[in-house]
Scaffold this active site. Structure first.
Site, mmCIF file in Angstrom:
data_model
loop_
_atom_site.group_PDB
_atom_site.id
_atom_site.type_symbol
_atom_site.label_atom_id
_atom_site.label_comp_id
_atom_site.label_asym_id
_atom_site.label_seq_id
_atom_site.Cartn_x
_atom_site.Cartn_y
_atom_site.Cartn_z
ATOM 1 N N TYR A 1 0.847 -1.186 0.000
ATOM 2 C CA TYR A 1 0.000 0.000 0.000
ATOM 3 C C TYR A 1 0.885 1.239 0.000
ATOM 4 O O TYR A 1 2.024 1.216 0.479
ATOM 5 C CB TYR A 1 -0.829 0.068 1.277
ATOM 6 C CG TYR A 1 -2.108 -0.717 1.306
ATOM 7 C CD1 TYR A 1 -3.005 -0.705 0.246
ATOM 8 C CD2 TYR A 1 -2.448 -1.432 2.454
ATOM 9 C CE1 TYR A 1 -4.204 -1.398 0.328
ATOM 10 C CE2 TYR A 1 -3.647 -2.126 2.537
ATOM 11 C CZ TYR A 1 -4.518 -2.105 1.471
ATOM 12 O OH TYR A 1 -5.704 -2.776 1.561
ATOM 13 N N ASN B 1 -7.563 2.070 3.484
ATOM 14 C CA ASN B 1 -7.990 1.487 4.777
ATOM 15 C C ASN B 1 -6.749 1.174 5.621
ATOM 16 O O ASN B 1 -6.230 2.063 6.278
ATOM 17 C CB ASN B 1 -8.873 0.254 4.578
ATOM 18 C CG ASN B 1 -9.785 0.039 5.769
ATOM 19 O OD1 ASN B 1 -10.657 0.882 5.997
ATOM 20 N ND2 ASN B 1 -9.616 -1.034 6.526
ATOM 21 N N ALA B 2 -6.282 -0.080 5.597
ATOM 22 C CA ALA B 2 -4.933 -0.418 6.103
ATOM 23 C C ALA B 2 -4.677 -0.069 7.562
ATOM 24 O O ALA B 2 -3.531 -0.047 7.999
ATOM 25 C CB ALA B 2 -3.857 0.244 5.229
ATOM 26 N N GLU B 3 -5.743 0.243 8.310
ATOM 27 C CA GLU B 3 -5.563 0.607 9.724
ATOM 28 C C GLU B 3 -4.617 1.799 9.893
ATOM 29 O O GLU B 3 -3.919 1.920 10.901
ATOM 30 C CB GLU B 3 -5.080 -0.601 10.559
ATOM 31 C CG GLU B 3 -6.105 -1.698 10.709
ATOM 32 C CD GLU B 3 -6.160 -2.630 9.502
ATOM 33 O OE1 GLU B 3 -7.192 -2.596 8.795
ATOM 34 O OE2 GLU B 3 -5.204 -3.364 9.273
ATOM 35 N N ASN C 1 -9.794 0.243 -2.925
ATOM 36 C CA ASN C 1 -9.557 -0.908 -2.056
ATOM 37 C C ASN C 1 -10.831 -1.282 -1.333
ATOM 38 O O ASN C 1 -11.475 -0.413 -0.740
ATOM 39 C CB ASN C 1 -8.475 -0.594 -1.019
ATOM 40 C CG ASN C 1 -8.141 -1.813 -0.186
ATOM 41 O OD1 ASN C 1 -7.860 -2.873 -0.743
ATOM 42 N ND2 ASN C 1 -8.228 -1.694 1.110
ATOM 43 N N GLU C 2 -11.165 -2.554 -1.399
ATOM 44 C CA GLU C 2 -12.353 -3.039 -0.697
ATOM 45 C C GLU C 2 -13.543 -2.119 -0.964
ATOM 46 O O GLU C 2 -14.230 -1.692 -0.037
ATOM 47 C CB GLU C 2 -12.065 -3.191 0.804
ATOM 48 C CG GLU C 2 -11.044 -4.293 1.071
ATOM 49 C CD GLU C 2 -10.457 -4.277 2.480
ATOM 50 O OE1 GLU C 2 -10.397 -3.184 3.082
ATOM 51 O OE2 GLU C 2 -10.055 -5.332 2.967
ATOM 52 N N GLU D 1 -5.959 -10.147 -0.691
ATOM 53 C CA GLU D 1 -5.553 -10.048 0.718
ATOM 54 C C GLU D 1 -6.076 -11.296 1.379
ATOM 55 O O GLU D 1 -7.290 -11.514 1.416
ATOM 56 C CB GLU D 1 -6.211 -8.858 1.415
ATOM 57 C CG GLU D 1 -5.468 -7.575 1.311
ATOM 58 C CD GLU D 1 -6.162 -6.463 2.086
ATOM 59 O OE1 GLU D 1 -6.730 -6.724 3.158
ATOM 60 O OE2 GLU D 1 -6.131 -5.340 1.592
ATOM 61 N N TYR E 1 1.089 -7.605 13.811
ATOM 62 C CA TYR E 1 0.051 -8.359 13.106
ATOM 63 C C TYR E 1 0.118 -9.867 13.376
ATOM 64 O O TYR E 1 -0.611 -10.646 12.809
ATOM 65 C CB TYR E 1 0.115 -8.089 11.591
ATOM 66 C CG TYR E 1 -1.249 -8.022 10.937
ATOM 67 C CD1 TYR E 1 -2.016 -6.868 10.986
ATOM 68 C CD2 TYR E 1 -1.793 -9.137 10.290
ATOM 69 C CE1 TYR E 1 -3.275 -6.811 10.410
ATOM 70 C CE2 TYR E 1 -3.056 -9.083 9.713
ATOM 71 C CZ TYR E 1 -3.790 -7.921 9.767
ATOM 72 O OH TYR E 1 -5.034 -7.875 9.200
#
Ligand code: NAG
Ligand code: NAG
Length: 996
Positions: free
Chosen positions: A92, A136-138, A195-196, A293, A359
């Site tokens: 990302y 997104n990706a937190e 994304n998503e 993903e 993670y």
């Protein structure tokens, strides 16, 4: 992209898919694929991607370069990924970090992607670029810069204002990606727009094809020609290969075991996806099965179980059962999120996470590879390097018909020759040991039921196996193998095959042809060899004792227990996409090998004295064996096998003890002093908010920090009023996201805190505080400190959650109209005109010491007071900053992971931040957690010089707070062949013009 010709294509009917005669690509679909190809290097069909006409398993690892701000460590991570057998990395890009100020795109220094592209080429990995703009990706805002809170359009929609806002970023990052494409000699082979794109509010017309086309067009206009891939969160088929706005390759993501790391042994009921083959054949019969993903670990909220627990839930058993189910479906583009997580340093994370983004991944936050899931993945990924038939096999649904035991389900994948049988427990999370017999098809010998030399195969707890038949190993044919294949290589004088099984399992392997007189058990015992009509069967019980068998003259088969197989490597040569022809047993890590005439040179890491054994690929008459540039004594036996020992010498070094360092301290909240002037602060004078998602102010002027350009960490408000003497309470609603907190002072008097917790309700707080008696006619000032935990993601369209404001939402001073208080505010100095271009737009917040730059090296500490450091603490609520310096002189040739740890914690409410050489590398919330140890990589820490360490302490309650213990820790030390690590830029403190 040409879309006009595609509009009329209907979805293929479901009846077309599956069935025993497999999936043929119909001619319409083939023509369609062709029309979508904008270049001829990266092509695809329904089975797999092809690079220059060659099929390739895209075994991909998700890595975010921005989560490791030391560019010279990127190759380290990528080599560790490559060493597992991956072929690709997906990344990302975080727009927030690159365009913190609208119109000023900046991708230099630690934000430069060039070293990442270079590292990928060096490691021999392709890249999948995922630039968003929404990721997104937190990360804070899901990658949306803070200033998007003021954009006059709905985010992730076709609204002109939103698209215009993205244009500068998309053009710039698009050009950077375009230049790194394989068509220009770079590593980028795929790109994912958006994304998503998935979740929407009822009533919103979804999907918006025009929007999708616009996002894609911005990148295409910048020169991106490699295939586009979609990443749907669920298989809803909103944007597929045949929708009005389309992608070249359809893909989706999945996190089947979820994120409940508090229960790391519990797999959810029905967690195993079983309908994907049919769905994908229906949705995108013309593109390879792509999991863009797939769960590699789990994210964690404040107050969560922590990442070690996630690494247990998402462990090697999870990889066996769940990943092999993906192979059963036929995934040939398989990206694991995350493979290396890294760190949410410098406030780049969203509110629902914390500093660590480990993670629970295969590679730890400290870049260590000791987790068993790393080794398990190496076994799986290497198998695909030597099993090209997998990429063209026809796919079928799983069934019970291949075994004699209903407790075992088998999914076949079949070519004219090689067949794969993926066996799992019918109840996918079973912890039983289940016996079964397997039916295999062979060309030469018809259907066979195996094993033949024993009663049963066994599937133990949470396991899955890939059995094969008619599997080619060079010029040999394995009639079948129940043992799983790690790798094989054919050399001029022999062929070496390495297979493995779990402890105590019975396995069999049959080689076509008659045995020869030379056949022998070279090593180990208890291998049964039986000659059948046309093939030789080997049968054995797996044990720690390894067995090596020579059959048919020149085929050497290594029969290993799985834990022993973990020690084997098929290292790559530098800058090569495939593997080398070397098979080596070693220990902790082999990064690369180079074979040159009579010299063999390995680069690797060891964590103990390690025997290395080259079982294939050594020059016939080896003269020199190098390990990390040093020549080793070795032996070479008559079979050509080379053995040597790499000594591990424990390095000697000293780390400082924090309690013994000389600390200085300074009040970090001088705002409480009577003579403090906030003249230079931003006046909160906006009568209306530009925030279209939250337009209704409950205050006379907007107190949304984002309206004034403040988006990162600490926000401070000053509310001035003249007392009437009748005030006894003050109500205030503050908002900072999950686990946030706020404190309020009246002049220098503390009146209360909302300390925060990790519940969803507590992203904002309504607090009513008692006031002391005020003197009529006198001027007072409230000082309100708010911890902004990071802007929200923007997942649901058009919910606009990124625009959820931070700051003060409402207040009520008893006996006053709201307009009696006039407010000022500050965040980081300069707001979106951030000062520290090297560390980026998010690294500093609004504390006095940050505004002054005192978190930077060589801050003017000589004028500050001496202190014991953070363990000294405060006896009343307030904020203090401790700083110290220490020298490191650590031995080279070692990887020595260093972290800072808060120890002996009590339940007192306080918050702290750690700064190392100016980089914020940890935010600690003592009463919420769960993180207490903060790794800081070499390159942020100077291992050969002076380091500047700063800690802020915000005591939130009466009685104050102190850090009970604060220590420097060292993790697992390895001797490494990895080269020099250069420091990230650490510009020093300079007096800041206009700082207040
Ligand atoms: C070395 O690393 C391996 C994992 O690769 C681990 O199993 C082993 O315990 C480690 N040994 C030492 C001495 O740390
Ligand atoms: C605070 O009050 C507002 C207005 O009544 C309400 O919308 C919000 O949910 C409250 N917050 C909490 C955490 O209860």
């Amino acid at each position: 992209m040409l879309l006009s010709g595609l509009r009329l294509l209907p979805l293929l009917p479901l009846a077309w898919v599956g069935g025993v005669d497999g999936r043929a690509v119909d001619t319409v679909a083939a023509a369609k694929v062709e029309s979508r190809q904008q270049q001829n290097i990266v092509t695809w069909d329904d089975k797999s991607l092809m690079i220059n006409g060659e099929r390739l398993m895209i075994f991909s690892a998700e890595v975010h370069p921005f989560r490791l701000p030391v560019t010279s460590l990127w190759l380290d991570v990528l080599q560790k990924i490559k060493a597992m057998g991956y072929t690709c990395v997906s990344f990302y890009i975080d727009w927030f970090l690159l365009e913190g100020k609208q119109g000023e795109f900046r991708a230099e220094g630690i934000f430069d992607l060039e070293p990442f592209f270079e590292a990928a080429k060096q490691a021999g990995l392709y890249l999948l670029a995922r630039p968003g703009p929404y990721i997104n990706a937190e990360v804070a805002g899901g990658g949306f810069p803070g200033w998007l809170q003021r954009v006059q359009g709905r985010l992730r929609t076709n609204d002109a204002a939103y698209l215009e806002a993205t244009a500068n970023y998309s053009a710039n990052i698009g050009r950077i990606i375009a230049e790194a494409q394989i068509t220009n000699g770079g590593p980028v082979i795929l790109y994912q727009p958006e994304n998503e794109y998935q979740s929407y509010l009822e009533g919103y017309e979804f999907p918006d094809y025009e929007y999708w086309e616009n996002v894609d067009r911005q990148f295409r206009d910048a020169g991106i020609v490699v295939p586009s891939i979609n990443n749907e969160a669920h298989m809803n088929a909103y944007i597929t290969t045949s929708t009005p706005a389309s992608v070249d390759i359809y893909g989706h993501d999945s996190y089947p075991l979820g994120f409940d790391c508090f229960n790391p042994t519990v797999w959810p009921e029905d967690g195993l996806p079983t309908d994907w083959l049919e769905l994908n054949n229906q949705i995108a019969p013309d593109s390879p099965y792509a999991l863009v993903e797939f769960q590699g670990g789990g994210f964690q909220p404040p107050g969560g179980a922590g990442f070690e627990a996630c690494s247990q839930l998402l462990n090697h058993e999870f990889e066996r059962v769940i990943y092999k189910n993906n192979y059963a479906v036929g995934a040939t583009i398989f990206n694991i999120y995350m493979t290396f997580g890294g760190t949410n340093w410098g406030n780049l994370g969203h509110a629902e996470g914390y500093s660590s983004y480990d993670y629970g991944a295969q590679i730890t936050e400290e870049r260590l590879v000791y987790r068993e899931k790393y080794s398990e993945m190496k076994l799986q990924a290497n198998f695909f390097h030597v099993s090209p038939a997998y990429l063209v096999a026809d796919r079928f649904n799983s069934s019970l018909e291949w075994t004699d035991n209903e407790a075992i389900t088998v999914t076949p994948a079949i070519t004219d020759t090689t067949k794969f049988y993926i066996a799992r427990h019918t109840q996918y999370d079973s912890t039983e040991t289940v016996p079964y017999r397997l039916k295999v098809q062979t060309v030469g010998f018809g259907d066979l039921t195996v094993p033949q030399l024993s009663d049963s195969l066994y599937l133990t707890r949470r396991d899955s196996k890939i059995h094969v038949s008619d599997y080619l190993v060079g010029d040999k044919n394995l009639v079948y193998s129940t043992a799983e294949i790690f790798t094989w290589k054919k050399y001029s004088d022999k062929t070496v095959l390495v297979v493995y099984g779990g402890p105590d399992e019975h396995h069999e392997l049959a080689v076509e042809g008659r045995g020869s007189d030379d056949d022998e058990v070279v090593e180990g015992s208890d291998v049964t060899v039986e000659q059948r009509d046309g093939y030789t069967i080997l049968g054995w019980a797996v044990s720690p004792e390894r067995k090596v068998v020579r059959v048919h003259g020149d085929l050497y088969i290594y029969l290993l227990e799985r834990n022993e197989a973990y020690n084997f490597w098929v290292p790559p040569e530098p800058a090569q996409v495939g593997t080398s022809s070397v098979i080596v047993k070693a220990g902790y890590l082999i990064r690369t090998v180079e074979v040159d005439d009579a010299t063999l040179s390995f680069v690797g890491d060891v964590n103990a004295t390690t025997t290395i054994e080259v079982i294939g690929g050594a020059p016939e008459k080896l003269e020199t064996l190098n390990f990390n540039g040093r020549s080793l004594p070795f032996e070479q036996d008559e079979r050509g096998v080379v053995t040597a020992t790499v000594e591990f010498r424990k390095p000697r070094f000293k780390l400082p003890s924090c309690s013994r360092l000389k600390w200085k301290k300074i009040d970090a909240l001088p705002e409480l002093q009577p003579d403090y002037s906030d003249d230079a602060w931003t006046v909160a004078d906006l009568k209306e908010t530009p925030n279209t998602a939250f337009p209704d102010l409950r205050t006379p002027t907007s107190l949304y920090a984002g309206d004034y350009g403040y988006h990162t960490r600490t926000l401070i408000y000053r509310g001035h009023f003249t007392a009437n003497g009748g005030e006894s309470t003050f109500f205030i609603q503050t908002q900072g996201g999950m686990a946030f907190g706020s404190s309020v002072w009246l002049d220098d008097k503390f009146i209360g805190s909302f300390v925060g917790d990790s519940t969803w309700e507590s992203t904002n707080a309504n607090s009513t505080y008692e006031l002391p008696a005020l003197e009529k006619g006198r001027q007072y000032v409230f000082t309100v400190v708010i911890d902004n935990m990071g802007l929200n993601n923007n997942y649901v369209i058009p919910e606009e959650k990124q625009k959820i404001p931070r700051g003060i939402l409402d207040y009520e001073l008893e006996g006053h109209p709201k307009s009696d208080i006039s407010w000022k505010l500050t965040g980081n100095l300069g707001g979106e005109n951030y000062l520290d271009k090297d560390r980026g737009p998010l690294n500093e917040g609004g504390l006095f010491i940050e505004r002054q730059g005192y978190h930077l090296p060589v801050a003017p500490t000589k004028y500050w007071d001496y202190s014991k450091g953070p363990t000294e603490g405060l006896t009343k609520p307030g904020i203090v900053y401790y700083a110290t310096s220490f020298d490191l002189n650590l031995p080279t040739g070692y990887d020595i992971p260093i972290s800072f740890e808060f120890v002996n914690t009590t339940a007192v409410a306080y918050r702290a931040q750690i700064f190392v050489n100016g980089y914020q590398f940890g935010t600690y919330v003592n009463h919420i957690g769960p993180q207490s140890r903060y790794p800081v990589p070499q390159g942020i820490l100077n291992y050969h010089g002076t380091n500047y360490l700063g800690v802020t302490l915000w005591a939130m309650e009466e009685g104050g707070a102190k850090v009970e213990g604060f220590e420097i820790r060292v993790g697992t030390v390895t001797a490494t062949g990895y080269g020099n690590i250069e420091m990230a830029p650490t510009p020093a403190w300079k007096r800041r013009e206009g700082a207040y």
